[in-house]
Motif scaffolding. Structure first.
Motif, PDB file in Angstrom:
ATOM      1  N   ALA A  78       7.281   8.260   0.700  1.00  0.00           N
ATOM      2  CA  ALA A  78       7.194   7.408  -0.788  1.00  0.00           C
ATOM      3  C   ALA A  78       7.516   6.353  -1.156  1.00  0.00           C
ATOM      4  N   SER A  79       8.657   6.157  -0.131  1.00  0.00           N
ATOM      5  CA  SER A  79       9.754   4.755  -0.058  1.00  0.00           C
ATOM      6  C   SER A  79       9.418   3.284   1.114  1.00  0.00           C
ATOM      7  N   GLY A  80       8.852   4.111   1.498  1.00  0.00           N
ATOM      8  CA  GLY A  80       8.704   3.102   2.963  1.00  0.00           C
ATOM      9  C   GLY A  80       9.181   3.187   3.965  1.00  0.00           C
ATOM     10  N   ALA A  81      10.099   4.686   4.109  1.00  0.00           N
ATOM     11  CA  ALA A  81      10.606   4.547   5.451  1.00  0.00           C
ATOM     12  C   ALA A  81      10.549   5.665   5.923  1.00  0.00           C
ATOM     13  N   THR A  82       9.760   5.132   7.080  1.00  0.00           N
ATOM     14  CA  THR A  82       8.868   6.855   7.513  1.00  0.00           C
ATOM     15  C   THR A  82       8.882   5.436   8.882  1.00  0.00           C
ATOM     16  N   GLY A  83       9.508   4.670   9.481  1.00  0.00           N
ATOM     17  CA  GLY A  83       9.535   4.057  10.953  1.00  0.00           C
ATOM     18  C   GLY A  83       8.306   3.788  10.835  1.00  0.00           C
ATOM     19  N   LEU A  84       7.205   3.622  10.566  1.00  0.00           N
ATOM     20  CA  LEU A  84       5.732   3.528  11.005  1.00  0.00           C
ATOM     21  C   LEU A  84       5.830   2.286   9.813  1.00  0.00           C
ATOM     22  N   PRO A  85       5.054   0.643  10.657  1.00  0.00           N
ATOM     23  CA  PRO A  85       5.446  -0.838  10.423  1.00  0.00           C
ATOM     24  C   PRO A  85       4.703  -0.561   9.538  1.00  0.00           C
TER      25      PRO A  85
ATOM     26  N   TYR B 257      -0.798  -2.272  -5.917  1.00  0.00           N
ATOM     27  CA  TYR B 257      -1.787  -2.220  -5.275  1.00  0.00           C
ATOM     28  C   TYR B 257      -1.431  -2.232  -3.744  1.00  0.00           C
ATOM     29  N   THR B 258      -2.637  -2.079  -2.760  1.00  0.00           N
ATOM     30  CA  THR B 258      -2.697  -1.294  -1.663  1.00  0.00           C
ATOM     31  C   THR B 258      -3.929  -1.598  -1.204  1.00  0.00           C
ATOM     32  N   SER B 259      -4.805  -1.514   0.044  1.00  0.00           N
ATOM     33  CA  SER B 259      -6.004  -2.192   0.498  1.00  0.00           C
ATOM     34  C   SER B 259      -6.218  -0.372   0.507  1.00  0.00           C
ATOM     35  N   ASN B 260      -7.399  -0.691   0.374  1.00  0.00           N
ATOM     36  CA  ASN B 260      -8.474   0.908   1.177  1.00  0.00           C
ATOM     37  C   ASN B 260      -8.316   1.769   2.142  1.00  0.00           C
ATOM     38  N   ARG B 261      -7.847   0.650   3.445  1.00  0.00           N
ATOM     39  CA  ARG B 261      -8.016   1.365   4.665  1.00  0.00           C
ATOM     40  C   ARG B 261      -6.162   1.086   4.838  1.00  0.00           C
ATOM     41  N   VAL B 262      -4.917   0.735   4.266  1.00  0.00           N
ATOM     42  CA  VAL B 262      -4.024   1.015   4.448  1.00  0.00           C
ATOM     43  C   VAL B 262      -3.441   2.371   3.083  1.00  0.00           C
ATOM     44  N   ARG B 263      -4.123   2.766   2.133  1.00  0.00           N
ATOM     45  CA  ARG B 263      -3.932   3.877   1.562  1.00  0.00           C
ATOM     46  C   ARG B 263      -4.787   5.001   2.283  1.00  0.00           C
ATOM     47  N   GLN B 264      -5.856   5.030   3.340  1.00  0.00           N
ATOM     48  CA  GLN B 264      -6.005   5.800   4.015  1.00  0.00           C
ATOM     49  C   GLN B 264      -5.552   6.302   4.840  1.00  0.00           C
ATOM     50  N   ASN B 265      -4.009   5.594   5.806  1.00  0.00           N
ATOM     51  CA  ASN B 265      -3.525   5.611   6.450  1.00  0.00           C
ATOM     52  C   ASN B 265      -2.043   6.041   6.167  1.00  0.00           C
ATOM     53  N   MET B 266      -1.577   5.724   4.723  1.00  0.00           N
ATOM     54  CA  MET B 266      -0.638   6.575   4.442  1.00  0.00           C
ATOM     55  C   MET B 266      -0.736   7.473   4.108  1.00  0.00           C
ATOM     56  N   ALA B 267      -2.336   7.943   3.789  1.00  0.00           N
ATOM     57  CA  ALA B 267      -2.982   9.456   3.707  1.00  0.00           C
ATOM     58  C   ALA B 267      -2.511  10.199   4.633  1.00  0.00           C
TER      59      ALA B 267
ATOM     60  N   ALA C  79       4.998  -0.528   5.346  1.00  0.00           N
ATOM     61  CA  ALA C  79       4.247  -1.530   4.378  1.00  0.00           C
ATOM     62  C   ALA C  79       3.501  -1.316   3.915  1.00  0.00           C
ATOM     63  N   GLY C  80       2.483  -1.010   3.596  1.00  0.00           N
ATOM     64  CA  GLY C  80       1.932  -0.293   2.511  1.00  0.00           C
ATOM     65  C   GLY C  80       2.705   0.203   1.858  1.00  0.00           C
ATOM     66  N   MET C  81       3.708   1.024   1.783  1.00  0.00           N
ATOM     67  CA  MET C  81       4.186   2.137   1.012  1.00  0.00           C
ATOM     68  C   MET C  81       5.127   0.729  -0.589  1.00  0.00           C
ATOM     69  N   LYS C  82       5.961   0.000   0.201  1.00  0.00           N
ATOM     70  CA  LYS C  82       5.857  -1.390  -0.295  1.00  0.00           C
ATOM     71  C   LYS C  82       5.609  -1.950  -1.212  1.00  0.00           C
ATOM     72  N   GLU C  83       5.003  -3.014  -0.556  1.00  0.00           N
ATOM     73  CA  GLU C  83       3.646  -2.928  -0.682  1.00  0.00           C
ATOM     74  C   GLU C  83       2.998  -2.744  -2.309  1.00  0.00           C
TER      75      GLU C  83
END
Length: 113
Positions: free
Chosen positions: A45-52, A66-76, A56-60
């Protein structure tokens, strides 16, 4: 589509096993208990997974709402498939952070994970 499903299923749409499952019914889903793995959720949730891309998506998301749908799917996917945490944690986090939040679309999309 998700709005229709939300009206059709009512409160069941928010349960682990909704009336109309969107996952493969014969595929078991086992979530790690949050009480023992809270650190994983906090890192995600804080954007500290080590996966760039995820970080980046979580920090955005946190900074702009906001963040793009594709990044939302990857974060999910990372939250549910890699960290093995319940998708509803992510849905609630997105609900808190997203400026363009729609309950039906948010929970409908998350339930696929």
């Amino acid at each position: 589509y998700f709005l229709f499903n939300c009206f059709r299923d009512g409160a069941s749409a928010y349960k682990i096993n909704p009336k109309t499952p969107v996952h493969k019914p014969d595929t078991p889903r086992e979530w790690l208990p949050l009480s023992e793995h809270q650190d994983k959720f906090i890192r995600w949730a804080s954007g500290a997974t080590g996966l760039p891309m995820v970080d980046a998506g979580m920090k955005e998301l946190i900074k702009t709402g906001y963040t793009s749908n594709r990044v939302r799917q990857n974060m999910a996917s990372v939250l549910t498939k890699d960290l093995k945490l319940d998708w509803r944690l992510g849905a609630e986090w997105y609900q808190l952070c997203l400026e363009d939040h729609c309950v039906a679309a948010n929970f409908g999309n998350w339930s696929y994970f």
